[in-house]
Design an enzyme around this catalytic site. Structure first.
Site, PDB file in Angstrom:
ATOM      1  N   ARG A  27      46.337  35.217  40.823  1.00 35.47           N
ATOM      2  CA  ARG A  27      46.552  36.533  40.217  1.00 35.47           C
ATOM      3  C   ARG A  27      47.324  36.440  38.895  1.00 35.47           C
ATOM      4  O   ARG A  27      48.122  37.322  38.590  1.00 35.47           O
ATOM      5  CB  ARG A  27      47.317  37.458  41.166  1.00 35.47           C
ATOM      6  CG  ARG A  27      46.610  37.734  42.460  1.00 35.47           C
ATOM      7  CD  ARG A  27      45.784  39.008  42.355  1.00 35.47           C
ATOM      8  NE  ARG A  27      45.248  39.352  43.653  1.00 35.47           N
ATOM      9  CZ  ARG A  27      45.665  40.374  44.388  1.00 35.47           C
ATOM     10  NH1 ARG A  27      46.588  41.169  43.927  1.00 35.47           N
ATOM     11  NH2 ARG A  27      45.140  40.606  45.532  1.00 35.47           N
ATOM     12  N   ARG A  31      49.503  42.672  36.683  1.00 36.15           N
ATOM     13  CA  ARG A  31      50.409  43.718  36.198  1.00 36.15           C
ATOM     14  C   ARG A  31      51.782  43.247  35.762  1.00 36.15           C
ATOM     15  O   ARG A  31      52.498  43.974  35.096  1.00 36.15           O
ATOM     16  CB  ARG A  31      50.556  44.795  37.284  1.00 36.15           C
ATOM     17  CG  ARG A  31      49.337  45.700  37.359  1.00 36.15           C
ATOM     18  CD  ARG A  31      49.413  46.588  38.565  1.00 36.15           C
ATOM     19  NE  ARG A  31      49.354  45.772  39.772  1.00 36.15           N
ATOM     20  CZ  ARG A  31      49.440  46.247  41.007  1.00 36.15           C
ATOM     21  NH1 ARG A  31      49.617  47.531  41.207  1.00 36.15           N
ATOM     22  NH2 ARG A  31      49.352  45.452  42.039  1.00 36.15           N
ATOM     23  N   ARG A  40      45.416  47.907  30.809  1.00 40.01           N
ATOM     24  CA  ARG A  40      45.227  48.660  32.055  1.00 40.01           C
ATOM     25  C   ARG A  40      45.607  50.137  31.880  1.00 40.01           C
ATOM     26  O   ARG A  40      45.066  51.002  32.579  1.00 40.01           O
ATOM     27  CB  ARG A  40      46.073  47.989  33.133  1.00 40.01           C
ATOM     28  CG  ARG A  40      46.073  48.615  34.487  1.00 40.01           C
ATOM     29  CD  ARG A  40      44.778  48.381  35.244  1.00 40.01           C
ATOM     30  NE  ARG A  40      44.954  48.842  36.609  1.00 40.01           N
ATOM     31  CZ  ARG A  40      44.939  50.120  36.969  1.00 40.01           C
ATOM     32  NH1 ARG A  40      44.711  51.053  36.065  1.00 40.01           N
ATOM     33  NH2 ARG A  40      45.127  50.467  38.229  1.00 40.01           N
ATOM     34  N   ASP A  76      37.487  41.020  41.375  1.00 43.61           N
ATOM     35  CA  ASP A  76      38.109  41.238  42.675  1.00 43.61           C
ATOM     36  C   ASP A  76      37.153  40.814  43.777  1.00 43.61           C
ATOM     37  O   ASP A  76      35.931  40.833  43.592  1.00 43.61           O
ATOM     38  CB  ASP A  76      38.497  42.709  42.867  1.00 43.61           C
ATOM     39  CG  ASP A  76      39.511  42.844  43.993  1.00 43.61           C
ATOM     40  OD1 ASP A  76      40.692  42.528  43.766  1.00 43.61           O
ATOM     41  OD2 ASP A  76      39.114  43.208  45.112  1.00 43.61           O
ATOM     42  N   TYR A 153      38.143  43.945  55.350  1.00 40.89           N
ATOM     43  CA  TYR A 153      38.201  45.149  54.501  1.00 40.89           C
ATOM     44  C   TYR A 153      37.049  46.103  54.793  1.00 40.89           C
ATOM     45  O   TYR A 153      37.210  47.319  54.752  1.00 40.89           O
ATOM     46  CB  TYR A 153      38.197  44.763  53.018  1.00 40.89           C
ATOM     47  CG  TYR A 153      39.533  44.240  52.553  1.00 40.89           C
ATOM     48  CD1 TYR A 153      40.593  45.113  52.307  1.00 40.89           C
ATOM     49  CD2 TYR A 153      39.758  42.882  52.397  1.00 40.89           C
ATOM     50  CE1 TYR A 153      41.837  44.634  51.908  1.00 40.89           C
ATOM     51  CE2 TYR A 153      40.996  42.395  51.994  1.00 40.89           C
ATOM     52  CZ  TYR A 153      42.022  43.277  51.756  1.00 40.89           C
ATOM     53  OH  TYR A 153      43.250  42.813  51.373  1.00 40.89           O
TER      54      TYR A 153
END
Ligand code: CP3
Length: 355
Positions: A27, A31, A40, A76, A153
């Site tokens: 990752r 962020r 973003r 993703d 998921y």
């Protein structure tokens, strides 16, 4: 792969000699970087994934900012269920949501067949653009979730604490679970083969939720399908990495699969795993990501212990034991990368023979 200007990552994955341990961070485009947040703030997450120019830009950010030894394509794992027709939303802070999760055979049947070159072309285009812009500076990694992790998921609809829905499925309707896992394995191996075809030098399979399964269930519902994916990937010298989380058991069965690198979470001991597997595969990892909340001196101390645990010789790629957290200080991440480069040299030189 001969053209790469920095091929330390590739050499370490193949357990060939290196001057120092290579480093990248799961990752790493994310962020915690103000440069990522600036982009973003203008686009939502899925728009960024689906706009190849933007995906390429944020993929390259950590290579420029941190000077890591590999890039990982920005995307993703949940783009696969979305391509199968499930509605995906990723809410800031709340994580991903898949609408109308699978409950029964009918829900599964209502998912659509799709062509990777149509529905997931945006990922392949992002790879082409990134390869061009990277201009062989560092290798590029592609990725997918494992079939089991995607099933979690698709059945839970979101992240979960105890995974009761997907666990109920494997005990009450194992046939349906196997059908979906089988389908996902085909899609994943085709998708990873396409990523390699478009220029990825390595692919990583994220098995984030294998650790919630009992040992026998792990083999039946998870490992079996990872093996199926790995066997079907079409590749030449490209590298396959398997990331496992909280899976301390069945290592002897796990390494029977034809992959190159085992990526470990921070609860495992690198040196012990290396000994147990007798250097049959390279190892990646495994610093606790929360170490990045500490001060720089403490970070240095903790970083040093990772190559020390692995020991002398090639076959180790430094990484965190899980994705980087969004609120860490980027200066600490830069320091981490610098420390790995400085502190790992002694494990790759002959000087150590004399110590
Ligand atoms: O490593 C990289 O830099 C490549 C990009 C990448 C992302 N997700 C971007 C992302 C990778 C490799 C992933 C994998 C992924 N996605 C996994 C497996 C790895 C792991 O961490 O266990 C999982 C389980 C997912 C599903 C997912 N997507 C979650 C749980 C979240 C929420 C995370 C959060 O902190 O909110 C996402 C969204 C996501 N994927 C973000 C990023 C950068 C944050 C989205 C944002 O900018 O708001």
């Amino acid at each position: 792969m001969k053209n790469l200007k920095n091929d330390l990552f590739i050499r370490a994955c193949k357990r060939l000699s290196v001057e120092r341990t290579p480093v990248w961070i799961m990752r790493q485009a994310g962020r915690y970087l103000p440069e990522y947040r600036a982009i973003r703030s203008k686009y939502d997450f899925l728009t960024m994934c689906k706009t190849p120019e933007l995906a390429a830009e944020v993929t390259i950010q950590p290579v420029d900012i941190l000077d890591v030894d590999a890039a990982i394509i920005f995307s993703d794992i949940l783009v696969i269920p979305e391509a199968m027709g499930m509605k995906l939303e990723i809410h800031e802070g709340k994580g991903p949501v898949l609408h109308n999760p699978i409950k029964n055979e009918n829900d599964f049947r209502s998912l659509r067949e799709f062509d990777i070159n149509d529905k997931l072309k945006f990922v392949l285009n992002a790879i082409s653009i990134t390869k061009n812009e990277l201009n062989n500076r560092v290798p590029l990694i592609g990725f997918s979730g494992s079939p089991w992790t995607l099933l979690c998921y698709m059945v839970e609809g979101k992240g979960s604490k105890d995974f009761t829905k997907v666990k109920s499925l494997i005990y009450n309707n194992p046939n349906l679970a196997h059908k979906i896992l089988d389908k996902l394995s085909d899609i994943i191996s085709n998708f990873l083969s396409a990523k390699i075809d478009y220029g990825c030098n390595a692919v990583q399979i994220f098995d984030t939720w294998g650790g919630i399964l009992a040992q026998k269930d792990f083999i039946e519902f998870d490992l079996q399908y990872i093996q199926k994916v790995v066997q079907s990937i079409s590749r030449k010298e490209e590298i396959i990495i398997i990331f496992l989380k909280v899976v301390h058991h069945n290592l002897d069965k796990i390494i029977k699969t034809e992959f190159d690198v085992l990526a470990l979470d921070w609860t495992m001991n690198l040196g012990e795993v290396r000994k147990k597997l007798s250097d049959k595969v390279a190892l990646q990892g495994n610093l606790d990501p929360t170490v990045l909340y500490a001060n720089v001196d403490k970070i240095k101390n903790e970083v040093k212990q990772i190559p020390a645990s692995y020991g002398k010789g090639s076959g180790h790629i430094f990484n965190l034991g899980q994705g980087i957290l969004p609120d860490v200080n980027p200066e600490n991440v830069k320091a981490l990368v610098k420390f790995v480069k400085e502190e790992s040299k002694i494990y790759h030189s002959n000087i150590l023979n004399e110590i």
